[in-house]
Design a protein around this motif. Structure first.
Motif, short mmCIF file in Angstrom:
data_model
loop_
_atom_site.label_atom_id
_atom_site.label_comp_id
_atom_site.label_asym_id
_atom_site.label_seq_id
_atom_site.Cartn_x
_atom_site.Cartn_y
_atom_site.Cartn_z
N PRO A 205 2.20 16.18 3.39
CA PRO A 205 2.12 16.20 1.92
C PRO A 205 2.70 14.96 1.27
CG PRO A 205 2.89 18.31 2.76
CD PRO A 205 2.85 17.38 3.93
N ARG A 206 3.83 14.50 1.76
CA ARG A 206 4.46 13.34 1.13
C ARG A 206 3.61 12.08 1.30
NH1 ARG A 206 10.71 11.24 2.13
NH2 ARG A 206 10.59 9.42 0.74
N VAL A 207 3.00 11.92 2.47
CA VAL A 207 2.15 10.75 2.71
C VAL A 207 0.95 10.76 1.76
CG1 VAL A 207 0.62 9.63 4.40
CG2 VAL A 207 2.86 10.51 5.12
N LEU A 208 0.35 11.93 1.59
CA LEU A 208 -0.80 12.04 0.69
C LEU A 208 -0.38 11.76 -0.75
CD1 LEU A 208 -3.86 12.87 0.71
CD2 LEU A 208 -3.09 15.14 0.01
N ARG A 209 0.75 12.32 -1.16
CA ARG A 209 1.23 12.13 -2.53
C ARG A 209 1.56 10.67 -2.80
NH1 ARG A 209 5.24 15.35 -2.34
NH2 ARG A 209 6.96 13.89 -2.09
N GLU A 210 2.27 10.03 -1.88
CA GLU A 210 2.67 8.64 -2.10
C GLU A 210 1.46 7.70 -2.07
OE1 GLU A 210 5.69 7.83 0.79
OE2 GLU A 210 7.25 8.86 -0.37
N ALA A 211 0.48 8.01 -1.25
CA ALA A 211 -0.74 7.18 -1.22
C ALA A 211 -1.46 7.24 -2.56
CB ALA A 211 -1.66 7.64 -0.09
N PHE A 212 -1.50 8.44 -3.15
CA PHE A 212 -2.16 8.56 -4.45
C PHE A 212 -1.36 7.88 -5.54
CE2 PHE A 212 -3.10 10.90 -8.41
CZ PHE A 212 -4.42 10.50 -8.55
N GLU A 213 -0.06 8.02 -5.51
CA GLU A 213 0.77 7.36 -6.53
C GLU A 213 0.60 5.85 -6.46
OE1 GLU A 213 4.52 9.80 -7.84
OE2 GLU A 213 4.59 9.54 -5.67
N LYS A 214 0.56 5.30 -5.26
CA LYS A 214 0.34 3.86 -5.11
C LYS A 214 -1.02 3.47 -5.68
CE LYS A 214 3.24 3.28 -0.98
NZ LYS A 214 3.25 3.02 0.48
N ALA A 215 -2.02 4.31 -5.43
CA ALA A 215 -3.37 4.02 -5.92
C ALA A 215 -3.40 3.97 -7.44
CB ALA A 215 -4.36 5.07 -5.40
N VAL A 216 -2.68 4.88 -8.08
CA VAL A 216 -2.63 4.90 -9.54
C VAL A 216 -1.87 3.68 -10.07
CG1 VAL A 216 -1.72 6.10 -11.56
CG2 VAL A 216 -2.84 7.40 -9.73
N THR B 52 0.32 8.50 -13.90
CA THR B 52 0.32 7.34 -14.79
C THR B 52 1.50 7.40 -15.75
OG1 THR B 52 -2.10 7.19 -14.70
CG2 THR B 52 -1.00 6.06 -16.51
N LYS B 53 1.70 8.55 -16.36
CA LYS B 53 2.79 8.71 -17.31
C LYS B 53 4.14 8.50 -16.63
CE LYS B 53 4.70 10.06 -21.23
NZ LYS B 53 4.66 9.21 -22.45
N ARG B 54 4.27 8.99 -15.41
CA ARG B 54 5.54 8.91 -14.69
C ARG B 54 5.90 7.48 -14.33
NH1 ARG B 54 7.77 13.18 -10.38
NH2 ARG B 54 6.98 14.46 -12.10
N HIS B 55 4.93 6.67 -13.97
CA HIS B 55 5.21 5.34 -13.44
C HIS B 55 4.91 4.21 -14.43
CE1 HIS B 55 6.19 6.68 -9.39
NE2 HIS B 55 5.15 7.51 -9.45
N LEU B 56 4.40 4.54 -15.59
CA LEU B 56 4.01 3.50 -16.54
C LEU B 56 5.19 2.60 -16.91
CD1 LEU B 56 1.94 2.21 -18.41
CD2 LEU B 56 2.40 4.02 -20.09
N VAL B 57 6.36 3.18 -17.06
CA VAL B 57 7.53 2.41 -17.49
C VAL B 57 7.89 1.29 -16.52
CG1 VAL B 57 9.21 3.94 -16.34
CG2 VAL B 57 9.88 2.67 -18.41
#
Length: 600
Positions: A208-219, A246-251
């Motif tokens: 799960p963490r690998v999938l989540r982090e891959a998507f976050e990097k993609a965004v 997007t909202k979480r990492h925009l800053v």
């Protein structure tokens, strides 16, 4: 998003020919209203219409090397361009801020063997004046459109859209995703060769963490922009996750320094549609500046001819879903926004369509996801790109990030299977990956909300309205003669016939109609998946039926709908059986061999 046109090896390179190339290139001006450019070297022309997203004050195309012997026109976003710039800082004198300029030093260093080094979405043509050779390439899964044609004088035409070449090329076709075309080799070769393309069943455990982090990097990498942007938010799982990440990492991004940390979100629908309500709930939770656009059935009907012109298809489901998106894109662009993020691709990668419930085993499940991803360029990628670029709006799709695709398609498909006994609904692996207790990405009831097809989510009356309208426009006599009038990809109902009439008027060539996919389909499946259930093969409706699959089914909602579509229908199950939660039986067939079709 931009528009490119290359005409290479003409027999005539007079001023009249140059004027013709310019005229054809201007048919792509909607894709790039900010600037245009044209390069000519004897019988070779490279033209571009630019939409400036990165470095709007520089980066006009064509792009050149220092001595102007290598020329590029490109439509794309290269997300690792800064890394490549550092690699070649001592060797190449960069003259613009364009992310696509890195194509030139890569070519000078590696020849044609560099395309797999690009992280992004793109279509480009490169011309080398020193030896009069050229190459063209398209991104891994075809997020950006591209066509190739052959003129009667032996010339090769390469264009972002069919409309720029269809009148000048007796033969043309889709430029295949993940390929490059080389004049030196006189043909295509595949540059994108992932393991999943062979359809071998992977065995990597679900992480799960690998999938989540891959998507976050993609965004995060898709927040590379020098212009205002936002997110498309329907309130479903995929768009909600895009908005949340997007909202979480925009800053943390450079974009926040330029435009602040407020995030704009956008939704479109008929009054009272499911998407409007769901999107508002997610927007309130995330704290976005939310924009809600309404349209009427008549607004959509009036736009259909423009939609078919821009999307260059007669596929029924694509036109249905494209029309609201087309209308929304115009409103978004009017607000001064030039780029949005969207959630396309998740259902194909993770088996999110409800017919996947009936995959007989993990091997067939995985093969079907492979087939679906390979076909994305003819469906959702085409829709998302062309319906928005019609108004000079760029859509970015993080689920189709090359690295995220690799993670998703390398996972043991056993984990993706629908399994009510284990509490696993469709796309459970994605839902579970973002189901965290501390600082949750989304409320659980949104995280586990069942999929709503875009053309349904904007309002159920939209489909009813289209059917009623086309019923009036196409007579029974016309349908009786459909096979004679349209022997290739014969329309099977009046809605499909109506769209086909418009398409044929706009694009009458044989090559044009051959660019549109067709064939038997059940609820958005590929033809191969029809083999999963014997009754599907025996059905008189090979394209499937749109049947309710929602918790809130009612006579006024999707439960009231049974309909034939021209190719694919991406909701619910078939043969007239209404299935609560999409888990009912099909003539006695039970999903994945389970006896209890209840979602966990």
């Amino acid at each position: 998003m931009c528009g490119i046109l290359a005409v290479l090896g003409c027999a005539d390179w007079s001023q009249a020919k140059r004027a013709r190339v310019l005229a054809c290139s201007r048919r792509l001006k909607h894709r790039g209203p900010d600037w245009s450019g044209l390069f000519q070297c004897e019988s070779n022309f490279l033209a571009q219409q630019r939409l400036s997203i990165v470095s709007p004050l520089s980066g006009d195309q064509p792009l050149y090397n220092k001595d102007r012997t290598v020329v590029v026109v490109a439509n794309g976003e290269i997300y690792n361009h800064k890394k490549i710039r550092k690699q070649f800082a001592a060797k190449h004198a960069f003259t613009t801020g364009s992310d696509c300029e890195v194509i030139i030093p890569l070519y000078e260093e590696y020849g044609e063997n560099f395309v797999n080094m690009l992280d992004g979405v793109f279509s480009f043509v490169l011309f080398d004046t020193r030896n009069k050779t050229y190459m063209a390439a398209r991104d891994a899964v075809g997020v950006n459109p591209l066509y190739i044609g052959w003129g009667s004088d032996g010339s090769v035409w390469i264009s972002s859209e069919m409309k720029a070449l269809h009148e000048d090329c007796p033969k043309f076709e889709l430029f295949p995703p993940g390929h490059l075309y080389s004049s030196a080799a006189a043909g295509f070769r595949r540059w994108y060769n992932p393991e999943w393309f062979l359809e071998h069943v992977p065995a990597t455990p679900y992480q799960p963490r690998v999938l989540r982090e891959a998507f976050e990097k993609a965004v995060i990498k898709r927040l590379m922009t020098d212009v205002p942007f936002g997110v498309l938010l329907s309130g479903g799982l995929d768009s909600s996750l895009v908005a949340s990440v997007t909202k979480r990492h925009l800053v943390e991004t450079e974009a926040a320094e330029k435009f602040g940390t407020e995030l704009h979100s956008f939704v479109v629908g008929l009054e009272g549609s499911p998407d409007l309500k769901a999107a508002r709930e997610v927007a309130d939770y995330l704290g976005t500046i939310h924009h809600e656009f309404h349209f009427t059935v008549q607004d959509g009907i009036d736009a259909i001819e423009e939609v078919i012109y821009h999307n260059e298809t007669y596929d029924v489901t694509t036109i249905r879903a494209s029309t609201p998106m087309f209308l929304m894109a115009r409103k978004i662009k009017a607000l001064g926004v030039k780029m949005v993020l969207s959630g396309e691709g998740s259902d194909e990668l993770l088996g999110g369509y409800l017919y996947f419930h009936f995959a007989p085993n993990k091997e067939e499940f995985h093969k079907e996801t492979c087939r679906k991803v390979k076909a994305l360029h003819q469906y959702d990628c085409l829709r998302a790109n062309k319906a928005t670029s019609a108004w000079g709006l760029e859509v970015r799709v993080p689920f189709l990030d090359k690295e995220f695709i690799e993670v998703a398609m390398s996972m043991d498909p056993e984990w993706k299977l629908y399994d009510p006994d284990l509490g696993r609904m469709e796309k459970w692996v994605l839902r579970k990956a973002f189901d965290v207790e501390e600082e949750p990405y989304l409320p659980k009831h949104i995280l586990y909300r069942q999929k709503e097809q875009f053309s349904d989510g904007v309002g159920y009356n939209w489909i009813d309205g289209l059917k009623a309208f086309t019923e009036q426009q196409v007579t029974d006599e016309m349908m009786k003669n459909a096979a004679e009038e349209y022997p290739y990809n014969t329309p099977i109902n009046k809605e499909a016939y109506y769209y086909r009439m418009i398409f044929e008027r706009l694009y009458p060539q044989d090559s044009a109609r051959e660019t549109v996919p067709w064939g038997p389909s059940i609820a958005c499946s590929t033809p191969a998946a029809i083999e999963w259930v014997a009754q599907w093969k025996a059905s008189n409706d090979p394209s499937g039926r749109l049947i309710a699959s929602h918790n809130d089914s009612s006579a006024a909602g999707p439960a009231a709908h049974t309909e034939d579509v021209g190719h694919t229908s991406c909701k619910g199950i078939v043969n007239g059986v209404v299935t609560a939660n999409g888990n009912g039986h099909i003539n006695g067939v039970v999903p994945n061999g389970k006896t209890n079709g209840i979602l966990g």
